[in-house]
Enzyme design. Structure first.
Site, PDB file in Angstrom:
ATOM      1  N   ASN A  10       0.866  -1.182   0.000  1.00 21.85           N
ATOM      2  CA  ASN A  10       0.000   0.000   0.000  1.00 21.85           C
ATOM      3  C   ASN A  10       0.902   1.231   0.000  1.00 21.85           C
ATOM      4  O   ASN A  10       1.547   1.523   0.998  1.00 21.85           O
ATOM      5  CB  ASN A  10      -0.876  -0.039   1.264  1.00 21.85           C
ATOM      6  CG  ASN A  10      -1.684   1.224   1.448  1.00 21.85           C
ATOM      7  OD1 ASN A  10      -1.844   2.017   0.517  1.00 21.85           O
ATOM      8  ND2 ASN A  10      -2.209   1.411   2.648  1.00 21.85           N
ATOM      9  N   LYS A  12       0.040   4.271  -0.143  1.00 18.47           N
ATOM     10  CA  LYS A  12      -0.602   5.428   0.505  1.00 18.47           C
ATOM     11  C   LYS A  12      -0.417   6.674  -0.371  1.00 18.47           C
ATOM     12  O   LYS A  12      -0.401   6.571  -1.581  1.00 18.47           O
ATOM     13  CB  LYS A  12      -0.046   5.635   1.924  1.00 18.47           C
ATOM     14  CG  LYS A  12      -0.062   4.362   2.760  1.00 18.47           C
ATOM     15  CD  LYS A  12       0.132   4.638   4.212  1.00 18.47           C
ATOM     16  CE  LYS A  12       0.309   3.336   4.952  1.00 18.47           C
ATOM     17  NZ  LYS A  12       0.132   3.449   6.381  1.00 18.47           N
ATOM     18  N   HIS A  96      -9.381   0.700   4.913  1.00 17.16           N
ATOM     19  CA  HIS A  96      -8.109   0.876   5.625  1.00 17.16           C
ATOM     20  C   HIS A  96      -8.354   1.762   6.852  1.00 17.16           C
ATOM     21  O   HIS A  96      -9.178   2.671   6.813  1.00 17.16           O
ATOM     22  CB  HIS A  96      -7.082   1.521   4.685  1.00 17.16           C
ATOM     23  CG  HIS A  96      -5.698   1.508   5.240  1.00 17.16           C
ATOM     24  ND1 HIS A  96      -5.272   2.424   6.177  1.00 17.16           N
ATOM     25  CD2 HIS A  96      -4.652   0.677   5.014  1.00 17.16           C
ATOM     26  CE1 HIS A  96      -4.023   2.156   6.504  1.00 17.16           C
ATOM     27  NE2 HIS A  96      -3.616   1.096   5.810  1.00 17.16           N
ATOM     28  N   GLU A  98      -6.841   4.165   7.992  1.00 21.36           N
ATOM     29  CA  GLU A  98      -6.690   5.610   7.747  1.00 21.36           C
ATOM     30  C   GLU A  98      -7.967   6.172   7.116  1.00 21.36           C
ATOM     31  O   GLU A  98      -8.340   7.314   7.365  1.00 21.36           O
ATOM     32  CB  GLU A  98      -5.448   5.862   6.878  1.00 21.36           C
ATOM     33  CG  GLU A  98      -4.177   5.659   7.703  1.00 21.36           C
ATOM     34  CD  GLU A  98      -2.963   5.171   6.934  1.00 21.36           C
ATOM     35  OE1 GLU A  98      -2.920   5.298   5.698  1.00 21.36           O
ATOM     36  OE2 GLU A  98      -2.034   4.649   7.592  1.00 21.36           O
ATOM     37  N   GLU A 168      -5.356  -5.686  10.318  1.00 18.81           N
ATOM     38  CA  GLU A 168      -4.342  -4.671  10.578  1.00 18.81           C
ATOM     39  C   GLU A 168      -4.625  -3.990  11.922  1.00 18.81           C
ATOM     40  O   GLU A 168      -5.437  -3.055  11.989  1.00 18.81           O
ATOM     41  CB  GLU A 168      -4.365  -3.605   9.482  1.00 18.81           C
ATOM     42  CG  GLU A 168      -4.067  -4.135   8.100  1.00 18.81           C
ATOM     43  CD  GLU A 168      -3.454  -3.046   7.233  1.00 18.81           C
ATOM     44  OE1 GLU A 168      -2.307  -3.228   6.814  1.00 18.81           O
ATOM     45  OE2 GLU A 168      -4.096  -2.022   7.009  1.00 18.81           O
ATOM     46  N   GLY A 174       2.397   1.640  10.870  1.00 15.81           N
ATOM     47  CA  GLY A 174       3.324   2.764  10.785  1.00 15.81           C
ATOM     48  C   GLY A 174       3.998   3.107  12.100  1.00 15.81           C
ATOM     49  O   GLY A 174       4.618   4.160  12.237  1.00 15.81           O
ATOM     50  N   SER A 214       3.442  -2.823  10.297  1.00 20.70           N
ATOM     51  CA  SER A 214       4.907  -2.833  10.440  1.00 20.70           C
ATOM     52  C   SER A 214       5.539  -4.160  10.003  1.00 20.70           C
ATOM     53  O   SER A 214       6.438  -4.675  10.670  1.00 20.70           O
ATOM     54  CB  SER A 214       5.299  -2.470  11.873  1.00 20.70           C
ATOM     55  OG  SER A 214       4.829  -1.160  12.177  1.00 20.70           O
TER      56      SER A 214
HETATM   57  C1  PEP Z   1      -0.615  -0.210   5.977  1.00 21.77           C
HETATM   58  O1  PEP Z   1      -0.522   0.872   5.455  1.00 21.77           O
HETATM   59  O2  PEP Z   1      -1.602  -0.907   5.739  1.00 21.77           O
HETATM   60  C2  PEP Z   1       0.430  -0.664   6.886  1.00 21.77           C
HETATM   61  C3  PEP Z   1       0.315  -1.819   7.446  1.00 21.77           C
HETATM   62  O3  PEP Z   1       1.499   0.192   7.073  1.00 21.77           O
HETATM   63  P1  PEP Z   1       2.918  -0.190   7.755  1.00 21.77           P
HETATM   64  O4  PEP Z   1       3.399  -1.440   7.088  1.00 21.77           O
HETATM   65  O5  PEP Z   1       3.797   0.999   7.474  1.00 21.77           O
HETATM   66  O6  PEP Z   1       2.668  -0.400   9.206  1.00 21.77           O
END
Ligand code: PEP
Length: 251
Positions: A10, A12, A96, A98, A168, A174, A214
């Site tokens: 992703n 973003k 997601h 976000e 997630e 992040g 992460s």
């Molecule tokens: C994501 O954006 O779905 C995500 C898991 O980000 P990160 O890997 O940076 O934690």
């Protein structure tokens, strides 16, 4: 049951045309094309079309970071499933955290997006996950149950072939904090059990459940060794060819 792994990146709100195409080229070159796995990248909408040309014939597939349920109309700021197809995408990330937390998307809207994606033959990657507060107050499973039930409302067992769930935990996105492999496995097993209750055993067995939060080269192998973890949704590390290259070629 052997499920084909899916590693999704992703991007973003990162990359413009030149660096996005360079990143996609690097990902395509790094992918060793093993047929036990699929690789998906989700760039910003503005470069989906160009990136789809760059990755053509590499085995890497492309997705949008969101999708609307209508094909066209007065939906300022949205992208339709047909527009995504037109640009070369075959998948969409939906719900997601976000989108949920910053842009106020709720389960009802997310469900409409999931059903829109399915109707127009996109692979729907439905994201679910609890906040730290919800985990610490012992509500992880009830939060996930609500998000999964509502997100998949009116989706049929047959349509579930077009759905992937990404677990997630919001506290791991992040932040550099990853759920331990035991925590992730426990939660994935819970989601699979829930899908069995909502649909049937075969649907649960076929469903791919990705872990996101992460994911890095150092933890991908142990995560992928868990029986109910079928892939990863990767944010930060998907923007670096070397890191993502290692992740997609997990052992
Ligand atoms: C994501 O954006 O779905 C995500 C898991 O980000 P990160 O890997 O940076 O934690």
């Amino acid at each position: 049951m052997q499920r084909k792994a899916l590693i999704a990146g992703n991007w973003k709100m990162h990359t413009t045309l030149v660096d996005g195409c360079a990143l996609a080229t690097g990902v395509a070159k790094s992918f060793d094309g093993k047929d036990d796995r699929e690789v998906l990248i989700a760039p910003p909408f503005t470069i989906v079309s160009e990136v789809s040309h760059v990755i053509k014939d590499s085995g890497v597939i492309i997705g949008g970071q969101n999708v609307c349920w209508e094909t066209s109309g007065a939906f300022t700021g949205e992208i339709s499933p047909t527009m995504l197809h037109d640009a070369g995408a075959t998948a969409a990330i939906i719900g997601h955290s976000e989108r949920r937390q910053i842009f106020g998307e709720n389960d009802e809207m997310i469900n409409k997006r999931v059903r829109g994606a399915i109707k127009f033959k996109l692979l729907a990657v439905l994201c679910v996950g609890e906040t730290l507060e919800e985990r610490e107050s012992g509500n992880t499973f009830s939060v996930l149950e609500t998000q999964v039930r509502k997100g998949l409302d009116q989706v049929t067992a047959e349509e579930m072939k077009q759905v992937v769930i990404a677990y997630e935990p919001v506290w791991a996105i992040g932040t550099g904090k990853t759920a331990s492999k035991e925590q992730a496995q426990e939660t994935h097993a819970f989601i699979r059990g829930l899908i069995e209750n909502l649909f049937e055993k075969g649907v649960a067995e076929e469903l791919r459940i990705l872990y996101g939060g992460s994911v890095k080269p150092v933890n991908i192998d142990e995560l992928m060794a868990q029986p109910d973890i079928d892939g990863a949704l990767v944010g930060g590390a998907a923007l670096d060819v070397e890191s993502f290259g290692r992740i997609i070629n997990f052992k």
